[in-house]
Scaffold this motif. Structure first.
Motif, PDB file in Angstrom:
ATOM      1  N   UNK A  25       0.182 -51.953   6.428  1.00 33.49           N
ATOM      2  CA  UNK A  25       0.447 -53.387   6.311  1.00 33.49           C
ATOM      3  C   UNK A  25       0.094 -54.116   7.601  1.00 33.49           C
ATOM      4  N   UNK A  26      -0.631 -55.220   7.432  1.00 39.12           N
ATOM      5  CA  UNK A  26      -0.990 -56.048   8.573  1.00 39.12           C
ATOM      6  C   UNK A  26      -2.305 -55.686   9.246  1.00 39.12           C
ATOM      7  N   UNK A  27      -2.949 -54.597   8.821  1.00 45.79           N
ATOM      8  CA  UNK A  27      -4.239 -54.260   9.424  1.00 45.79           C
ATOM      9  C   UNK A  27      -5.338 -55.055   8.736  1.00 45.79           C
ATOM     10  N   UNK A  28      -6.406 -55.285   9.480  1.00 43.80           N
ATOM     11  CA  UNK A  28      -7.494 -56.124   8.971  1.00 43.80           C
ATOM     12  C   UNK A  28      -8.298 -55.414   7.884  1.00 43.80           C
ATOM     13  N   UNK A  29      -8.778 -56.214   6.947  1.00 47.32           N
ATOM     14  CA  UNK A  29      -9.597 -55.688   5.846  1.00 47.32           C
ATOM     15  C   UNK A  29     -10.918 -55.134   6.383  1.00 47.32           C
ATOM     16  N   UNK A  30     -11.443 -54.144   5.674  1.00 48.21           N
ATOM     17  CA  UNK A  30     -12.721 -53.532   6.026  1.00 48.21           C
ATOM     18  C   UNK A  30     -13.581 -53.436   4.777  1.00 48.21           C
ATOM     19  N   UNK A  31     -14.865 -53.257   5.005  1.00 52.29           N
ATOM     20  CA  UNK A  31     -15.769 -52.864   3.937  1.00 52.29           C
ATOM     21  C   UNK A  31     -16.076 -51.398   4.183  1.00 52.29           C
ATOM     22  N   UNK A  32     -15.861 -50.583   3.182  1.00 53.86           N
ATOM     23  CA  UNK A  32     -16.113 -49.156   3.274  1.00 53.86           C
ATOM     24  C   UNK A  32     -17.483 -48.863   2.690  1.00 53.86           C
ATOM     25  N   UNK A  33     -18.331 -48.209   3.482  1.00 49.55           N
ATOM     26  CA  UNK A  33     -19.643 -47.754   3.026  1.00 49.55           C
ATOM     27  C   UNK A  33     -19.577 -46.236   2.947  1.00 49.55           C
ATOM     28  N   UNK A  34     -19.872 -45.713   1.791  1.00 47.82           N
ATOM     29  CA  UNK A  34     -19.825 -44.269   1.625  1.00 47.82           C
ATOM     30  C   UNK A  34     -21.122 -43.731   1.063  1.00 47.82           C
ATOM     31  N   UNK A  35     -21.315 -42.442   1.248  1.00 45.84           N
ATOM     32  CA  UNK A  35     -22.504 -41.772   0.747  1.00 45.84           C
ATOM     33  C   UNK A  35     -22.086 -40.444   0.129  1.00 45.84           C
ATOM     34  N   UNK A  36     -22.561 -40.199  -1.081  1.00 45.53           N
ATOM     35  CA  UNK A  36     -22.323 -38.921  -1.721  1.00 45.53           C
ATOM     36  C   UNK A  36     -23.624 -38.385  -2.291  1.00 45.53           C
ATOM     37  N   UNK A  37     -23.846 -37.115  -2.101  1.00 47.38           N
ATOM     38  CA  UNK A  37     -25.006 -36.448  -2.688  1.00 47.38           C
ATOM     39  C   UNK A  37     -24.585 -35.588  -3.867  1.00 47.38           C
ATOM     40  N   UNK A  38     -23.289 -35.629  -4.189  1.00 47.44           N
ATOM     41  CA  UNK A  38     -22.729 -34.797  -5.258  1.00 47.44           C
ATOM     42  C   UNK A  38     -22.150 -35.617  -6.403  1.00 47.44           C
ATOM     43  N   UNK A  50     -16.170 -50.857   8.161  1.00 45.17           N
ATOM     44  CA  UNK A  50     -16.663 -51.960   8.988  1.00 45.17           C
ATOM     45  C   UNK A  50     -15.705 -53.135   8.826  1.00 45.17           C
ATOM     46  N   UNK A  51     -15.128 -53.643   9.927  1.00 42.35           N
ATOM     47  CA  UNK A  51     -14.263 -54.811   9.813  1.00 42.35           C
ATOM     48  C   UNK A  51     -15.013 -55.959   9.134  1.00 42.35           C
ATOM     49  N   UNK A  52     -14.340 -56.631   8.221  1.00 45.56           N
ATOM     50  CA  UNK A  52     -14.965 -57.726   7.467  1.00 45.56           C
ATOM     51  C   UNK A  52     -15.591 -58.755   8.409  1.00 45.56           C
ATOM     52  N   UNK A  53     -14.952 -59.012   9.540  1.00 53.24           N
ATOM     53  CA  UNK A  53     -15.469 -60.025  10.466  1.00 53.24           C
ATOM     54  C   UNK A  53     -16.806 -59.638  11.105  1.00 53.24           C
ATOM     55  N   UNK A  54     -17.202 -58.359  10.992  1.00 48.67           N
ATOM     56  CA  UNK A  54     -18.465 -57.904  11.586  1.00 48.67           C
ATOM     57  C   UNK A  54     -19.585 -57.691  10.571  1.00 48.67           C
ATOM     58  N   UNK A  55     -19.316 -57.987   9.310  1.00 48.00           N
ATOM     59  CA  UNK A  55     -20.293 -57.698   8.254  1.00 48.00           C
ATOM     60  C   UNK A  55     -21.637 -58.380   8.507  1.00 48.00           C
ATOM     61  N   UNK A  56     -21.633 -59.643   8.856  1.00 45.49           N
ATOM     62  CA  UNK A  56     -22.906 -60.351   9.067  1.00 45.49           C
ATOM     63  C   UNK A  56     -23.701 -59.727  10.209  1.00 45.49           C
ATOM     64  N   UNK A  58     -23.576 -56.583  11.153  1.00 44.57           N
ATOM     65  CA  UNK A  58     -24.075 -55.284  10.680  1.00 44.57           C
ATOM     66  C   UNK A  58     -25.268 -55.486   9.748  1.00 44.57           C
ATOM     67  N   UNK A  59     -25.202 -56.481   8.878  1.00 42.05           N
ATOM     68  CA  UNK A  59     -26.331 -56.778   7.992  1.00 42.05           C
ATOM     69  C   UNK A  59     -27.578 -57.099   8.822  1.00 42.05           C
TER      70      UNK A  59
END
Length: 69
Positions: A25-38, A50-56, A58-59
């Motif tokens: 509770x209270x931690x900042x939202x993130x975007x999770x990028x994952x990779x699966x080969x299975x 990636x913290x939401x505030x850094x998305x642009x 990172x893009x």
């Protein structure tokens, strides 16, 4: 969750999803990028949050990397 299939691999995906309060509770939202080969979409082998505030930023960096910079 958004799923992006690899073009030349079977059961390989990149998964993208937003996670609110990922570390409690209270931690900042993130975007999770994952990779699966299975094909394990809910539990990718590799992931980064990636913290939401850094998305642009990172893009922008991804586009530069794509273009060879």
């Amino acid at each position: 969750m958004l799923k992006i299939p690899y073009k030349k691999r079977k059961n390989a995906w990149i998964v993208v999803k937003r996670i609110d309060s990922p570390y409690g509770e209270g931690t900042e939202s993130v975007v999770s990028l994952g990779c699966t080969l299975k094909g394990e979409l809910e539990n990718p082998t590799w992931k980064v949050h990636i913290p939401v505030e850094l998305i642009e930023d990172v893009i922008s960096a991804l586009k530069l990397a794509r273009d060879g910079q």
